[in-house]
Scaffold this motif. Sequence first.
Motif, short mmCIF file in Angstrom:
data_model
loop_
_atom_site.label_atom_id
_atom_site.label_comp_id
_atom_site.label_asym_id
_atom_site.label_seq_id
_atom_site.Cartn_x
_atom_site.Cartn_y
_atom_site.Cartn_z
N GLU A 211 5.34 -7.11 -16.63
CA GLU A 211 3.95 -6.87 -16.27
C GLU A 211 3.01 -7.85 -16.98
O GLU A 211 2.11 -8.44 -16.37
N ALA A 212 3.24 -8.04 -18.27
CA ALA A 212 2.41 -8.97 -19.04
C ALA A 212 2.59 -10.40 -18.55
O ALA A 212 1.62 -11.17 -18.44
N PHE A 213 3.82 -10.77 -18.21
CA PHE A 213 4.10 -12.12 -17.73
C PHE A 213 3.42 -12.35 -16.38
O PHE A 213 2.86 -13.42 -16.13
N ALA A 214 3.47 -11.34 -15.50
CA ALA A 214 2.82 -11.45 -14.19
C ALA A 214 1.30 -11.55 -14.34
O ALA A 214 0.65 -12.32 -13.62
N ALA A 215 0.73 -10.78 -15.27
CA ALA A 215 -0.72 -10.84 -15.50
C ALA A 215 -1.13 -12.20 -16.05
O ALA A 215 -2.15 -12.77 -15.65
N GLU A 216 -0.31 -12.73 -16.95
CA GLU A 216 -0.59 -14.05 -17.54
C GLU A 216 -0.63 -15.13 -16.47
O GLU A 216 -1.47 -16.04 -16.52
N HIS A 217 0.27 -15.03 -15.47
CA HIS A 217 0.35 -16.05 -14.42
C HIS A 217 -0.42 -15.64 -13.16
O HIS A 217 -0.42 -16.39 -12.18
N ASP A 218 -1.05 -14.46 -13.20
CA ASP A 218 -1.84 -13.96 -12.06
C ASP A 218 -1.01 -13.92 -10.78
O ASP A 218 -1.43 -14.41 -9.72
N VAL A 219 0.18 -13.33 -10.89
CA VAL A 219 1.10 -13.21 -9.75
C VAL A 219 1.36 -11.73 -9.47
O VAL A 219 1.78 -11.01 -10.38
N PRO A 220 1.11 -11.24 -8.25
CA PRO A 220 1.34 -9.82 -7.96
C PRO A 220 2.82 -9.47 -7.89
O PRO A 220 3.62 -10.23 -7.36
N VAL A 221 3.16 -8.31 -8.46
CA VAL A 221 4.53 -7.80 -8.45
C VAL A 221 4.47 -6.34 -8.04
O VAL A 221 3.63 -5.57 -8.53
N SER A 222 5.36 -5.94 -7.15
CA SER A 222 5.36 -4.56 -6.64
C SER A 222 6.79 -4.04 -6.55
O SER A 222 7.71 -4.81 -6.22
N PRO A 223 7.02 -2.75 -6.83
CA PRO A 223 8.35 -2.17 -6.69
C PRO A 223 8.60 -1.67 -5.28
O PRO A 223 7.66 -1.32 -4.56
N VAL A 224 9.86 -1.61 -4.88
CA VAL A 224 10.23 -0.98 -3.61
C VAL A 224 10.31 0.53 -3.84
O VAL A 224 11.25 1.03 -4.45
N HIS A 225 9.30 1.24 -3.36
CA HIS A 225 9.27 2.70 -3.39
C HIS A 225 9.08 3.17 -1.94
O HIS A 225 8.07 3.76 -1.59
N GLN A 226 10.08 2.90 -1.13
CA GLN A 226 9.89 3.05 0.31
C GLN A 226 9.64 4.49 0.75
O GLN A 226 8.95 4.71 1.76
N HIS A 227 10.16 5.47 0.01
CA HIS A 227 10.00 6.84 0.50
C HIS A 227 8.57 7.36 0.39
O HIS A 227 8.24 8.39 0.98
N VAL A 228 7.72 6.65 -0.34
CA VAL A 228 6.29 6.96 -0.33
C VAL A 228 5.74 6.78 1.08
O VAL A 228 4.73 7.41 1.45
N PHE A 229 6.42 5.97 1.90
CA PHE A 229 5.95 5.68 3.25
C PHE A 229 6.70 6.48 4.32
O PHE A 229 6.54 6.22 5.51
N ASP A 230 7.51 7.46 3.90
CA ASP A 230 8.11 8.37 4.87
C ASP A 230 7.01 9.10 5.64
O ASP A 230 5.94 9.38 5.08
N PRO A 231 7.24 9.44 6.91
CA PRO A 231 6.21 10.16 7.67
C PRO A 231 5.71 11.42 6.98
O PRO A 231 4.50 11.68 6.95
N SER A 232 6.61 12.21 6.40
CA SER A 232 6.18 13.45 5.75
C SER A 232 5.35 13.17 4.50
O SER A 232 4.37 13.88 4.23
N MET A 233 5.72 12.14 3.74
CA MET A 233 4.95 11.81 2.55
C MET A 233 3.56 11.31 2.91
O MET A 233 2.56 11.65 2.26
N ARG A 234 3.46 10.50 3.94
CA ARG A 234 2.16 10.00 4.36
C ARG A 234 1.28 11.13 4.87
O ARG A 234 0.07 11.18 4.58
N ALA A 235 1.89 12.07 5.62
CA ALA A 235 1.13 13.22 6.12
C ALA A 235 0.64 14.08 4.96
O ALA A 235 -0.51 14.54 4.95
#
Length: 362
Positions: free
Chosen positions: A107-131
């Motif tokens: 996280e600190a390395f990404a902030a230093e270089h101003d590069v976005p990093v994101s994890p794969v948390h795909q089940h947050v996008f399940d239909p039931s979770m979005r609803a």
Amino acid sequence: MTVKTAVIGAGTVSEVHLSGVAKNPQTDLVAICDLDFERARQAARQYDITPYADIDDLLDQESLDWLHVCTSVQSHLPLGKRAIEAGVPLLIEKPVTETIEEIEELEAFAAEHDVPVSPVHQHVFDPSMRAARRLIDAGELGQIRGVDLIYTGLSSPDEANRGTWVFDLPGGEFEEGLPHPLYSALALSGYPESEDSISSLTRLIGDYDDEFAYDAAQLQYVTEDDVLCNLKMLSSSKPRHEIYVHGSERSIHLDLILQTVQTVDDDYHLSSFKKGKEAVTRSAGYLSGLLSNAKLVADGQLNDDWETATRMNPHYAQFDRTARALERGAEMPVSLESSKWTIRLLEELRRASTPPVRTPTP
């Protein structure tokens, strides 16, 4: 403008990344990288892209806008830092790192270089979770008072669904699957108010040839908004993936396998007649959810368009949202903070599964 994208790692999980990026109109899949060059070549032939065996060659030869990291967790930090140095935004398979120290370094390395990093948390996008998230955000449940998660039927520690590298984890394959229920609960409950608010219990119930630390786990925590949360996760049992969100006005029940959301707003003091009526209402709501899911599946079989694909496939939905955010220079739809708390919960389970060191009595 399309987002020029490559995937590193040609193992089991990479296929959904390759297919999703190839189908996404916002992205242009250009390369695949794997230490096993023959495996990379096979994937490259399938998608008509360029294979690489070394990340340095990949980054030197391709002008990338996005890199998907689909390798073993032990390699995520060095690979991630190499891509960040090259200025390439990252989407990293869960868990992002093995430890809190590692993700904080990333996280600190990404902030230093101003590069976005994101994890794969795909089940947050399940239909039931979005609803469910829409209902919560709209205030339909009132004040959230508690969240209960039941996640059973997880893989045993000694299974190698994602490769033998999982055997280096204290909980083996069981632990490798735990981020899914953990980040799902966090997405609905909010983050713990502090590390001190987390308590855990683990057990090793099965018999295995290798020395694993646990195959059953329970977590409790209190969030910043005083939401009481309880998470129970078991291996080698009949699968139930359910979340209950308890609100002051009404509650909801998510079945993450059937992808249904039921609203519960009846009174405990209902008469027998009204209880029967409420049971009929709940059954009708459950049937309505199943019919809606059946229609979605039918639409997917009839339509091959990207919009339908993102409604059905949560990986694709996250790829789509993240690619759009990269195009606009917007905030990532899934933050590293979510992954940090997921790893904190995992570390709490590892701590609970380690027997205390006893000081010899003089």
